[in-house]
Write an enzyme that holds these catalytic residues in place. Structure first.
Site, short mmCIF file in Angstrom:
data_model
loop_
_atom_site.label_atom_id
_atom_site.label_comp_id
_atom_site.label_asym_id
_atom_site.label_seq_id
_atom_site.Cartn_x
_atom_site.Cartn_y
_atom_site.Cartn_z
N CYS A 7 -11.04 2.99 -0.41
CA CYS A 7 -9.65 3.26 -0.05
C CYS A 7 -9.38 2.47 1.22
O CYS A 7 -10.18 2.52 2.17
CB CYS A 7 -9.41 4.75 0.18
SG CYS A 7 -7.77 5.15 0.85
N THR A 8 -8.29 1.74 1.25
CA THR A 8 -8.04 0.85 2.40
C THR A 8 -7.77 1.62 3.69
O THR A 8 -7.83 1.03 4.78
CB THR A 8 -6.86 -0.09 2.11
OG1 THR A 8 -5.72 0.67 1.66
CG2 THR A 8 -7.24 -1.12 1.05
N HIS A 9 -7.49 2.91 3.60
CA HIS A 9 -7.33 3.70 4.82
C HIS A 9 -8.66 3.93 5.54
O HIS A 9 -8.70 4.05 6.77
CB HIS A 9 -6.72 5.07 4.49
CG HIS A 9 -5.26 5.05 4.22
ND1 HIS A 9 -4.72 4.61 3.04
CD2 HIS A 9 -4.20 5.41 4.99
CE1 HIS A 9 -3.41 4.72 3.08
NE2 HIS A 9 -3.06 5.19 4.26
N ASP B 267 0.86 -1.18 0.00
CA ASP B 267 0.00 0.00 0.00
C ASP B 267 0.89 1.23 0.00
O ASP B 267 2.10 1.15 0.27
CB ASP B 267 -0.92 0.00 1.23
CG ASP B 267 -1.95 1.13 1.20
OD1 ASP B 267 -2.30 1.59 0.09
OD2 ASP B 267 -2.40 1.56 2.27
N SER B 268 0.27 2.37 -0.28
CA SER B 268 1.03 3.62 -0.23
C SER B 268 1.35 4.03 1.20
O SER B 268 2.29 4.78 1.44
CB SER B 268 0.23 4.74 -0.90
OG SER B 268 -1.02 4.92 -0.24
N CYS C 193 -4.38 -1.14 -2.34
CA CYS C 193 -4.53 0.30 -2.57
C CYS C 193 -5.38 0.47 -3.82
O CYS C 193 -4.97 0.04 -4.90
CB CYS C 193 -3.16 0.94 -2.74
SG CYS C 193 -3.19 2.68 -3.25
N ASN C 194 -6.55 1.07 -3.67
CA ASN C 194 -7.43 1.25 -4.82
C ASN C 194 -6.80 2.13 -5.89
O ASN C 194 -6.92 1.86 -7.08
CB ASN C 194 -8.76 1.85 -4.37
CG ASN C 194 -9.65 0.85 -3.68
OD1 ASN C 194 -10.49 0.21 -4.30
ND2 ASN C 194 -9.48 0.71 -2.38
N THR C 195 -6.13 3.21 -5.48
CA THR C 195 -5.53 4.12 -6.44
C THR C 195 -4.50 3.40 -7.29
O THR C 195 -4.49 3.51 -8.52
CB THR C 195 -4.88 5.31 -5.71
OG1 THR C 195 -5.88 6.01 -4.96
CG2 THR C 195 -4.23 6.26 -6.70
N GLY D 42 -2.25 10.45 -4.44
CA GLY D 42 -3.12 11.38 -5.15
C GLY D 42 -2.39 12.60 -5.69
O GLY D 42 -2.90 13.29 -6.58
#
Length: 277
Positions: A204-206, A25-26, A89-91, A58
């Site tokens: 978003c995983t956050h 993930d980011s 991470c969706n992005t 982003g």
């Protein structure tokens, strides 16, 4: 391959350990996926990688971010030899998942995509909102999902440009302005023809780390749909089954941060998840 921009990586062990599942993930949002994956696969070994040097995604130009992630995975695969890699991470998933599969065909990749299909199947009102990063909202892939699986629903895409950072602050135990959260989620709530939004997809995983805050601030109750459990089941389905005679892994689960400088709060968080640096 060109050296990844995040710095050097730990040397590959001389004695190869059990091949791990790599969760990427980011930041630290992917821990929501790791948590569910451990429930369904308690006998597996995991390596959690956070590209905190690149966070938040982003702010990146798309082609530059795509190159970065592909290069980073060259290093990850060389060092950890994962049995499977999860882009939590969706992005990143909506941007680079197919490119990763082409670049590294020997590694199965699982991506995070907005849970639009299950939302469309579950909604009673037909009013669904997708709470995501602006990058996920603007991708054609996201709109294709709506067209394919939710064409009979009214789906509102809500790009929250600061919610992931707020979630990171919340996880660290830092204070934040709840009015900012309310402003980010307010567009998710629609009233139309006597009906109301009844499902908000957490794309978003956050965001699941904020779900108790979101529930409290929401103008009415909704189903906050977190796809982490479904992703964990998908991961398990791609791995070979183990018999009762197989030994559980003896190596520690690991965490790696591309900045090489996780702060004290993050180190404590990782240790709380049973991850060793």
């Amino acid at each position: 391959m060109k050296k990844a921009p995040a710095g050097s990586f730990p040397a590959k062990p001389t004695i190869a350990p059990e091949r791990p599942i790599l969760v990427f993930d980011s930041g630290i949002g992917g821990l929501t996926v790791l948590r569910e994956a451990r429930v369904v696969m308690p006998d597996r070994r995991f390596v959690y990688i956070a590209d905190d040097a690149g966070f938040p995604y982003g702010n990146w130009e798309e082609e530059a971010l795509k190159r970065r992630i592909i290069e980073l995975f060259g290093e990850f695969i060389a060092n950890y030899d994962p049995e499977i890699a999860v882009i939590a991470c969706n992005t990143a998933s909506t941007l680079v998942l197919e490119d990763l599969r082409r670049a590294y065909p020997s590694v199965p990749f699982v991506g995070m995509v907005p849970a639009i299909k299950p939302a469309a199947e579950r909604t009673s009102s037909g009013l669904v909102s997708v709470l995501a990063t602006p990058g996920t909202v603007k991708r054609a892939y996201t709109r294709d999902l709506i067209q394919s699986f939710a064409s009979r629903c009214h789906v509102r895409l809500v790009g929250a440009d600061g919610l992931a950072a707020i979630a990171e602050a919340h996880i660290r135990g830092e204070s934040f302005d709840e009015a900012l959260v309310m402003a980010q989620i307010a567009p998710c709530f629609i009233e139309k023809d006597g009906k109301r939004t009844d499902i908000v997809v957490l794309a978003c995983t956050h965001y699941p780390f904020l779900v108790n805050v979101l529930r409290r601030l929401a103008p009415w109750p909704v189903d906050w749909l977190d796809p982490a459990e479904a992703i964990a089941r998908r991961m398990k389905s791609l791995l070979p089954a183990r018999s009762d005679d197989d030994e559980f892994h003896s190596q520690d689960d690991l965490a790696f941060f591309t900045s090489r400088k996780p702060d004290y709060a993050i180190r404590r968080l990782m240790q709380g998840f049973g991850l060793r640096f």
